[in-house]
Design an enzyme around this catalytic site. Structure first.
Site, PDB file in Angstrom:
ATOM      1  N   ASP A 482       0.818  -1.209   0.000  1.00  0.00           N
ATOM      2  CA  ASP A 482       0.000   0.000   0.000  1.00  0.00           C
ATOM      3  C   ASP A 482       0.856   1.265   0.000  1.00  0.00           C
ATOM      4  O   ASP A 482       0.651   2.146   0.812  1.00  0.00           O
ATOM      5  CB  ASP A 482      -0.925  -0.039   1.222  1.00  0.00           C
ATOM      6  CG  ASP A 482      -0.160  -0.381   2.499  1.00  0.00           C
ATOM      7  OD1 ASP A 482       1.066  -0.566   2.408  1.00  0.00           O
ATOM      8  OD2 ASP A 482      -0.789  -0.467   3.562  1.00  0.00           O
ATOM      9  N   GLU A 483       1.845   1.312  -0.910  1.00  0.00           N
ATOM     10  CA  GLU A 483       2.719   2.491  -1.022  1.00  0.00           C
ATOM     11  C   GLU A 483       2.862   2.903  -2.477  1.00  0.00           C
ATOM     12  O   GLU A 483       2.182   3.748  -2.961  1.00  0.00           O
ATOM     13  CB  GLU A 483       4.092   2.195  -0.401  1.00  0.00           C
ATOM     14  CG  GLU A 483       4.154   2.704   1.007  1.00  0.00           C
ATOM     15  CD  GLU A 483       5.521   2.704   1.618  1.00  0.00           C
ATOM     16  OE1 GLU A 483       6.280   3.644   1.372  1.00  0.00           O
ATOM     17  OE2 GLU A 483       5.813   1.759   2.373  1.00  0.00           O
ATOM     18  N   GLU A 748      13.863  -5.100  -0.437  1.00  0.00           N
ATOM     19  CA  GLU A 748      13.981  -3.837   0.291  1.00  0.00           C
ATOM     20  C   GLU A 748      15.016  -3.946   1.417  1.00  0.00           C
ATOM     21  O   GLU A 748      15.647  -2.966   1.782  1.00  0.00           O
ATOM     22  CB  GLU A 748      12.606  -3.531   0.902  1.00  0.00           C
ATOM     23  CG  GLU A 748      12.538  -2.317   1.779  1.00  0.00           C
ATOM     24  CD  GLU A 748      11.123  -2.044   2.257  1.00  0.00           C
ATOM     25  OE1 GLU A 748      10.316  -2.991   2.303  1.00  0.00           O
ATOM     26  OE2 GLU A 748      10.819  -0.892   2.578  1.00  0.00           O
ATOM     27  N   HIS A 763      11.989  -4.074  -4.286  1.00  0.00           N
ATOM     28  CA  HIS A 763      12.432  -2.682  -4.172  1.00  0.00           C
ATOM     29  C   HIS A 763      13.651  -2.537  -5.086  1.00  0.00           C
ATOM     30  O   HIS A 763      14.432  -3.456  -5.211  1.00  0.00           O
ATOM     31  CB  HIS A 763      12.852  -2.385  -2.730  1.00  0.00           C
ATOM     32  CG  HIS A 763      11.881  -1.536  -1.980  1.00  0.00           C
ATOM     33  ND1 HIS A 763      10.569  -1.885  -1.828  1.00  0.00           N
ATOM     34  CD2 HIS A 763      12.042  -0.343  -1.321  1.00  0.00           C
ATOM     35  CE1 HIS A 763       9.957  -0.945  -1.112  1.00  0.00           C
ATOM     36  NE2 HIS A 763      10.830   0.001  -0.801  1.00  0.00           N
TER      37      HIS A 763
HETATM   38  C1  BGC Z   1       9.628   3.095   1.237  1.00  0.00           C
HETATM   39  C2  BGC Z   1      11.070   3.358   0.928  1.00  0.00           C
HETATM   40  C3  BGC Z   1      11.308   4.793   1.222  1.00  0.00           C
HETATM   41  C4  BGC Z   1      11.191   4.878   2.700  1.00  0.00           C
HETATM   42  C5  BGC Z   1      11.583   6.179   3.285  1.00  0.00           C
HETATM   43  C6  BGC Z   1       9.477   3.264   2.691  1.00  0.00           C
HETATM   44  O1  BGC Z   1       8.235   2.978   3.160  1.00  0.00           O
HETATM   45  O2  BGC Z   1       9.201   1.879   0.773  1.00  0.00           O
HETATM   46  O3  BGC Z   1      11.614   2.748  -0.092  1.00  0.00           O
HETATM   47  O4  BGC Z   1      12.403   5.367   0.698  1.00  0.00           O
HETATM   48  O5  BGC Z   1       9.915   4.497   3.127  1.00  0.00           O
HETATM   49  O6  BGC Z   1      11.401   6.138   4.595  1.00  0.00           O
END
Ligand code: BGC
Length: 901
Positions: A482-483, A748, A763
């Site tokens: 959800d981003e 990630e 990621h």
């Molecule tokens: C994202 C990252 C981002 C980071 C920064 C995350 O939730 O997925 O890739 O750069 O937040 O805090």
């Protein structure tokens, strides 16, 4: 006219690859000072362009008769073959221009004229838009939630349609359309074009993108119908926008020189869509029972449909997206396996994590409801592990109408996944019941890399999948949860990698406009662009994207306009950082060296160090940019500022032999920018190497920031051997470890995590290593002295167990390649340089004292001296490790042999 002295030579070939604003024959552009580029080819080596002539005409006939009625540049003495700015008569909305170019080589021989290319303008003035923004009514609502906005409601999709008649022969027809959040355009029963998830995301209050389609082939004489399906996309209340709306203008030119426009207004009809619920994160619900057969054709009774309502304008300026790569289905992939972990539950494995959706093929009784759930991982028992999706439901639902074979694929959502669970299927699904549709912004692949180490090849492949998965009209962090936001840190850290692999010019040019739109009064930019989540000010390592990306576009594409257009954004950003700094140290930090091993937040690298370093970086780059743009006072000002930051940085963080805590990132950052005084350089380097080799057993211990620079730093200071070991390390933490654990994209986190929290398996932010493969292993580097590949440095490193490396990139000047192969004491290095490119080519000596270097069998270096007489090579010199040649365009086969002692 060609003067007497200018011989028509056979050797200067026809210029090819004509581009306008980075696109081949674009439709609907709105850049009135359009820029041209072309590629030269030549049968001789060492060739350069000495002049060009561009003709731009209002008709093909004029151009064929060599009448540049819009622009005849005349013969311009110039070596520029890219970014040549149109300087003809004013370009008008909707008009097509025809252009061609010829070039003169360095010996003043002229090429034949190129083939004809075109560019067509879009709607340049707000007044050109005759239609109005229209909207439908609320047919229902579904819940939407994301981690920042919480839960809100989102309307169901709806349809719009309009019938009209055409009585005359059509000469040309264009549609200009924007449907927020997403639209699908249909004419007479067919989907128009191949674009999906259109238009690209922007802050709709500032800028709304529209697309241009050539629709002549969809129209016919007699009755016609245009249909539009609308979905939510990002145009939702949670982000400060309203329900879906659309504006469309169909301009038809008839062969009798008359014209007509069909535009959106209250006369359009609105009906319920079979796509009810639709959300980027949650997926789509498609109720085939609601399909009105033929709704997008003229043979449909819409008497029970409502009239469209005039909608509030979104607020943003309508801007063409013609020079920006759209989103398409780029590939279709078949599942590899189907399992049945629980009764009636079928799980498909595509063997690859990717972004997109599946197409379903099914027959069954009416009302049957099939659910497709998407996930990156499986549980031990073979069921879907949807935890990495966090709040995203990532489920598409299809309700059958029960009329034979039904084929469905979603339109207004996308997912990041490797596995798909199918439930509710009538009977037993087979492998062929679904196929994977790979979806992303279709940036053109321009790079190629392969080497003798299969692990490196697999890392490269994972980077490519990860990069494409995260280009969805903005560079995103991830595609599954959800981003899926335009996190600037993630994007800037891998921008160089992306540029080596894909043509990113149009994509980043658009995103830089998004960044500019998002800048606040105080000069701050947000972490996420477009700022659907309004998070100001950006962490300095994230906000730096507004400096780093224009700088790369200048270095890799020679794009000076980008520097001009973004100069004030960068300046305001650096001034903003200054306003936050105390004694030239920037203490505010939000993420810093994000996601080091075993942590999300950095533990060993103080945020203050990372932030102050980016402050220095940005001030330094800004001073260089000011210098390029001829702003000498500001160049001086920011150069002085950067000196002061450097001084303060060293005063605060430099200890005897290390910076701050002595973490790898703490030492890597100042080394990368030559901030360490010469007397301490060796000690800091040793401290870094000890930490890598002794303390961490030859592993990196860096987050995303340190990881971006660590391999470059080790290489620069003569320890490419250690950089290589880090690159191919297979135990935790490292890229090889991810692969061993089954990764098909990059994660990630350095750890394999399958539980809640931050554990995306797709990621791209650790993908910076791929640029190192091109730059260091293959040795393809830009030379600051010749931006846009006017000059390059080819300097391969023969390292570790590598026996061969081969890489190429298609630059705006043409193909550039470097391949080497080693055997015992000899080394073969083959390179190709485009015409109009000059290079320093460094041939590794391989630790031999006395080497002989041949080119195509003839000695060019022998007994420590350069041998003249090889076409294209004009000189050479030697240092401890390399013999470096000055080389002009063409293909060369160097061979390094052991010299006679
Ligand atoms: C994202 C990252 C981002 C980071 C920064 C995350 O939730 O997925 O890739 O750069 O937040 O805090």
């Amino acid at each position: 006219m060609v003067s007497q002295k200018e011989k028509k030579g056979n050797s200067v070939d026809v210029p090819t690859g004509l581009l306008c604003e980075y696109v081949s024959s674009p439709l609907g552009i709105d850049v009135t000072l359009s820029r041209f580029s072309w590629v030269l080819s030549h049968s001789e080596r060492g060739q350069l362009q000495s002049a060009y002539q561009v003709l731009v005409a209002s008709s093909k006939a004029n151009l064929n008769a060599e009448r540049g009625d819009q622009w005849n540049s005349g013969k311009v003495a110039s070596k520029e073959s890219t970014n040549v700015i149109y300087a003809g008569s004013a370009l008008e909305s909707g008009k097509t221009s025809y252009w061609k170019v010829r070039v003169w080589d360095k010996d003043r021989k002229v090429s034949p004229w190129s083939k004809v290319a075109t560019f067509e303008m879009g709607l340049l003035n707000p007044d050109d838009w005759q239609g109005k923004w229209v909207e439908g009514k609320n047919y229902g609502e579904s819940a939407f939630s994301d981690p920042v906005q919480g839960t809100t409601k989102m309307p169901y999709g709806y349809l719009l349609r309009k019938e009209f008649s055409i009585e005359k022969d059509i000469a040309q027809a264009r549609v200009y359309v924007s449907g927020l959040g997403y639209y699908e355009l249909r004419i007479n029963g067919d989907k128009v074009g191949e674009v999906v998830l259109d238009p690209g995301w922007t802050d709709y209050k500032k800028r709304v993108l529209y697309s241009t389609y050539d629709v002549g082939k969809y129209l016919k004489k007699g009755k016609n119908a245009v249909g539009i399906m609308l979905g939510n996309g990002r145009h939702i209340e949670a982000y400060g926008y309203g329900p879906p709306k659309v504006i469309l203008q169909l301009n038809i030119e008839f062969s009798d020189d008359t014209s007509e426009s069909i535009v959106t207004d209250e006369s359009w009809k609105v009906g319920q869509s079979p796509i009810t619920e639709n959300s980027i994160y949650n997926g789509e619900v498609y109720d085939a029972r609601l399909e009105g057969l033929g709704w997008d054709t003229p043979f449909y009774d819409d008497s029970d449909w409502d009239a469209a309502r005039i909608a509030d304008e979104p607020g943003g300026k309508l801007v063409s997206q013609a020079s920006f790569p759209p989103i398409k289905v780029s590939k279709i992939i078949q599942p590899r396996e189907i399992t049945n972990p629980e009764p009636e539950v079928y799980v498909y494995d595509f063997g690859q994590n990717f972004t997109g959706w599946v197409r379903l093929c099914v027959s069954g009784p009416r009302d049957t409801t099939i659910k497709l759930r998407y996930a990156e991982l499986l549980n031990e028992d073979g069921t879907l592990n949807v935890i990495p999706n966090r709040g995203a439901k990532a489920t598409d639902t299809y309700i059958l109408k029960g009329e034979g074979e039904e084929i469905y694929e979603p339109r207004f959502t996308y997912h990041g996944f490797r596995y798909v669970e199918v439930t509710g299927f009538p009977g037993t699904p087979v492998l062929e019941s679904i196929e994977g549709r790979v979806v992303h912004s279709v940036v053109e692949p321009i790079g190629g890399f392969i080497c003798s180490n299969p692990l490196i090849n697999r890392i490269h492949k994972n980077v490519l999948w990860g990069q494409l998965s995260n280009l969805m009209s903005v560079p995103t962090d991830c595609p599954q949860r959800d981003e899926r936001m335009g996190w600037m840190g993630d994007a800037q850290l891998v921008a160089e990698e992306a540029i080596y692999n894909f043509d990113m010019a149009g994509f980043y040019t658009k995103w830089l406009k998004d960044i500019s739109d998002s800048q606040a009064e105080d000069g701050s930019v947000p972490d996420v662009v477009p700022p659907y989540w309004s998070i100001y000010p950006a962490d300095p390592a994230w906000g730096t994207a507004c400096v780093v990306i224009p700088w790369y576009l200048y270095q890799y594409y020679g794009d000076e306009r980008i520097l001009k257009e973004n100069y004030s954004v960068m300046k305001k950003w650096v001034d903003f950082l200054s306003s936050k700094a105390t004694d030239y140290i920037l203490s505010y930090s939000k993420y810093g060296d994000w996601c080091p091993p075993a942590h999300i937040k950095p533990v060993d690298t103080p945020g203050e160090l990372t932030s102050s370093w980016y402050y220095y970086h940005d001030a330094l780059v800004l001073s260089k940019i000011a210098h390029i743009l001829g702003k000498s006072d500001e160049a001086k000002k920011y150069s002085q500022l950067s000196s002061k930051i450097k001084e303060a940085f060293n005063k605060k963080f430099l200890k005897d032999d290390h910076y701050a805590t002595g973490s790898q990132t703490c030492n890597v950052l100042p080394l990368f920018l030559d901030m360490v005084s010469e007397d301490k350089q060796k000690a800091v380097l040793k401290n870094l190497i000890d930490d890598i080799v002794v303390t961490h057993g030859c592993h990196l211990n860096t987050g995303i920031v340190g990881t971006r620079y660590i391999l470059d730093v080790l290489t620069k200071y003569g320890r490419v051997d250690i950089a290589y070991k880090l690159a191919v390390q297979t135990t935790y933490p490292g890229w090889g470890y991810m692969l061993q654990e089954g990764a098909t994209t990059l994660w990630e986190r350095w750890e394999y995590l399958a539980d809640g929290g931050m554990n995306s398996h797709n990621h791209i932010m650790f993908g910076s290593i791929d640029a190192w493969f091109y730059k260091v292993l293959a040795g393809i580097n830009i030379d600051p002295a010749g931006p846009g590949f006017g000059r390059v440095i080819i300097k391969p490193h023969i390292v570790g167990d590598l026996n061969y490396v081969s890489a190429s990139i298609r630059t705006t000047r043409g193909i550039l390649s470097s391949s080497w192969k080693k055997s015992d004491h000899s080394l073969a290095l083959n390179i190709t340089l485009p015409v109009n490119t000059q290079a320093k080519v460094s041939v590794p000596k391989g630790k031999l004292d006395n080497v002989t270097i041949k080119e195509s069998g003839k000695a060019v270096w022998e007994n420590s001296s350069y041998r003249e007489g090889i076409a294209g090579i004009t000189g050479a010199s030697e240092d401890e490790e390399y013999v470096t040649f000055n080389v002009g365009s063409g293909s060369y086969s160097f061979e390094r042999l052991k010299g006679k002692s």
